[in-house]
Write a protein that holds these residues in place. Sequence first.
Motif, PDB file in Angstrom:
ATOM      1  N   GLY A 180       0.908  -1.195   0.142  1.00 21.32           N
ATOM      2  CA  GLY A 180      -0.036   0.042  -0.489  1.00 21.32           C
ATOM      3  C   GLY A 180       1.284   1.486   0.225  1.00 21.32           C
ATOM      4  O   GLY A 180       2.116   1.093   0.022  1.00 21.32           O
ATOM      5  N   GLN A 181       0.219   2.209  -0.166  1.00 24.15           N
ATOM      6  CA  GLN A 181       0.783   4.123  -0.218  1.00 24.15           C
ATOM      7  C   GLN A 181       1.103   4.068   1.074  1.00 24.15           C
ATOM      8  O   GLN A 181       2.159   4.932   1.027  1.00 24.15           O
ATOM      9  N   GLN A 182       1.149   3.596   2.485  1.00 28.98           N
ATOM     10  CA  GLN A 182       1.390   3.953   3.669  1.00 28.98           C
ATOM     11  C   GLN A 182       2.170   3.320   3.937  1.00 28.98           C
ATOM     12  O   GLN A 182       3.154   3.119   5.104  1.00 28.98           O
ATOM     13  N   THR A 183       2.804   1.922   4.151  1.00 26.82           N
ATOM     14  CA  THR A 183       3.880   1.721   4.018  1.00 26.82           C
ATOM     15  C   THR A 183       4.940   1.128   3.872  1.00 26.82           C
ATOM     16  O   THR A 183       4.678   0.735   2.358  1.00 26.82           O
ATOM     17  N   PRO A 184       5.875   0.346   4.225  1.00 29.24           N
ATOM     18  CA  PRO A 184       7.064   1.080   4.005  1.00 29.24           C
ATOM     19  C   PRO A 184       7.351  -1.291   3.225  1.00 29.24           C
ATOM     20  O   PRO A 184       6.834  -1.713   3.566  1.00 29.24           O
ATOM     21  N   VAL A 185       7.845  -0.946   1.545  1.00 27.18           N
ATOM     22  CA  VAL A 185       8.150  -1.679   1.068  1.00 27.18           C
ATOM     23  C   VAL A 185       9.265  -3.509   1.606  1.00 27.18           C
ATOM     24  O   VAL A 185       8.716  -4.460   1.501  1.00 27.18           O
ATOM     25  N   SER A 240      -0.538  -1.381  11.621  1.00 31.27           N
ATOM     26  CA  SER A 240       0.062  -0.993  12.655  1.00 31.27           C
ATOM     27  C   SER A 240       1.181  -1.216  14.039  1.00 31.27           C
ATOM     28  O   SER A 240       2.259  -1.072  14.509  1.00 31.27           O
ATOM     29  N   VAL A 241       1.913  -2.597  13.477  1.00 31.43           N
ATOM     30  CA  VAL A 241       2.884  -3.389  13.508  1.00 31.43           C
ATOM     31  C   VAL A 241       3.828  -2.499  12.804  1.00 31.43           C
ATOM     32  O   VAL A 241       5.291  -1.877  13.709  1.00 31.43           O
ATOM     33  N   MET A 242       3.816  -2.391  11.831  1.00 32.71           N
ATOM     34  CA  MET A 242       4.588  -1.150  10.943  1.00 32.71           C
ATOM     35  C   MET A 242       5.296   0.122  12.045  1.00 32.71           C
ATOM     36  O   MET A 242       6.344   0.464  12.128  1.00 32.71           O
ATOM     37  N   ASP A 293       9.048   5.907   8.997  1.00 28.12           N
ATOM     38  CA  ASP A 293       9.258   5.231   7.668  1.00 28.12           C
ATOM     39  C   ASP A 293       7.477   4.829   7.086  1.00 28.12           C
ATOM     40  O   ASP A 293       7.315   4.864   5.694  1.00 28.12           O
ATOM     41  N   MET A 294       6.582   5.188   7.981  1.00 30.67           N
ATOM     42  CA  MET A 294       5.097   4.775   7.250  1.00 30.67           C
ATOM     43  C   MET A 294       4.756   7.158   6.793  1.00 30.67           C
ATOM     44  O   MET A 294       4.895   7.832   7.228  1.00 30.67           O
ATOM     45  N   ARG A 295       3.371   6.496   5.800  1.00 27.13           N
ATOM     46  CA  ARG A 295       3.192   7.508   5.256  1.00 27.13           C
ATOM     47  C   ARG A 295       1.527   7.292   5.915  1.00 27.13           C
ATOM     48  O   ARG A 295       0.826   6.841   4.151  1.00 27.13           O
ATOM     49  N   ARG A 336      -0.984   0.063  19.052  1.00 24.23           N
ATOM     50  CA  ARG A 336      -1.977  -1.447  18.714  1.00 24.23           C
ATOM     51  C   ARG A 336      -0.927  -2.006  18.511  1.00 24.23           C
ATOM     52  O   ARG A 336      -1.344  -3.143  18.627  1.00 24.23           O
ATOM     53  N   GLY A 337       0.580  -1.694  17.692  1.00 22.62           N
ATOM     54  CA  GLY A 337       1.406  -2.480  16.682  1.00 22.62           C
ATOM     55  C   GLY A 337       1.843  -2.875  17.561  1.00 22.62           C
ATOM     56  O   GLY A 337       2.475  -4.381  17.791  1.00 22.62           O
ATOM     57  N   GLY A 338       2.152  -2.627  18.922  1.00 25.05           N
ATOM     58  CA  GLY A 338       3.431  -3.119  20.279  1.00 25.05           C
ATOM     59  C   GLY A 338       2.754  -3.901  20.739  1.00 25.05           C
ATOM     60  O   GLY A 338       3.828  -5.028  20.962  1.00 25.05           O
ATOM     61  N   ALA A 339       1.602  -3.880  21.330  1.00 21.69           N
ATOM     62  CA  ALA A 339       0.386  -4.836  22.230  1.00 21.69           C
ATOM     63  C   ALA A 339       0.775  -6.310  20.497  1.00 21.69           C
ATOM     64  O   ALA A 339       1.038  -7.480  21.277  1.00 21.69           O
ATOM     65  N   ILE A 340       0.976  -6.442  18.936  1.00 23.61           N
ATOM     66  CA  ILE A 340       0.849  -7.843  18.490  1.00 23.61           C
ATOM     67  C   ILE A 340       1.958  -7.630  18.200  1.00 23.61           C
ATOM     68  O   ILE A 340       1.692  -8.605  18.655  1.00 23.61           O
ATOM     69  N   VAL A 341       3.147  -6.874  18.108  1.00 25.79           N
ATOM     70  CA  VAL A 341       5.126  -7.308  18.071  1.00 25.79           C
ATOM     71  C   VAL A 341       4.886  -8.028  19.363  1.00 25.79           C
ATOM     72  O   VAL A 341       5.825  -9.340  19.579  1.00 25.79           O
ATOM     73  N   GLU A 342       4.242  -7.631  21.063  1.00 31.02           N
ATOM     74  CA  GLU A 342       4.790  -8.337  22.154  1.00 31.02           C
ATOM     75  C   GLU A 342       3.818  -9.634  22.450  1.00 31.02           C
ATOM     76  O   GLU A 342       4.497 -10.847  22.738  1.00 31.02           O
TER      77      GLU A 342
END
Length: 261
Positions: A36-41, A166-168, A175-177, A232-238
């Motif tokens: 997507g346009q917002q998340t790094p490749v 959210s994770v990224m 790096d997020m847009r 939310r991303g931090g909670a997922i990664v944990e």
Amino acid sequence: MKFEWARMTWAEVRDRMHQDPKPVVLIPVGSVEEHGQQTPVGADYLAADYVARKTAEATQSLALPPVCYGYAESFRGFPGTISLRPSTVYAILYDLCENVLRHGVDHVVIVNNHGGNQPLVEQVAWEVRKRFGIVLASLYPWRMARYPDLFPDASVFGHGAEPVASVMSYLTPGDMRMDLARPDRWQPYEGLNMESATSARLGKWTVGMFVGLREISETGTTGDPTGATPERGGAIVERIVQYCIDFVNQFKRMRTRLEGV
């Protein structure tokens, strides 16, 4: 104690291989493809590398440097995507496993974070079993990331959207847009409703239909990334990391060397 293979000297690697039990070795694998346009490749390999390193540190295992590239043919229509041939990905993964096993290791976990690589990981695992008599394991972090209590609305899930966004936002916020983020869905192709770049639905059945994502999407996103948050991303990664730690701690006690193979 060091846990990153690339930061060790050969003498340190030798000493770790003389430990009893020998360390589990984690091989993080991903892809460089549009999200997507917002998340790094690099989202797939960046997350795989993070999970592998955190897991290795917590379990006294070793994490190899990540294999950044994978098989991502359906994403080629978008700038930024780099796709290796399946035979190349297979050869890289097999050669890595072979080299690690020849150091005397008998517990290897491939931390693969890209769906296009999964059939190749399986092929490598069977070939390693046949040639070395060793049972490999694999973990797929993105498949562990959809927690209903964190996402009451399942419509946000999708490629480049949640939970990846959210994770990224947590792992690589700079790096997020998010200014470019917007909800999207795969568009029909020649009257067929597309479920992915490789499947479409006609009536009650799903059929194979191999179109590039560029033909069915302007943004490369399906789902809704606009509500992504680093919290939310931090909670997922944990949660993902803790699951991987629990698995590796059990895996290291398992018998993986087969007799008579």
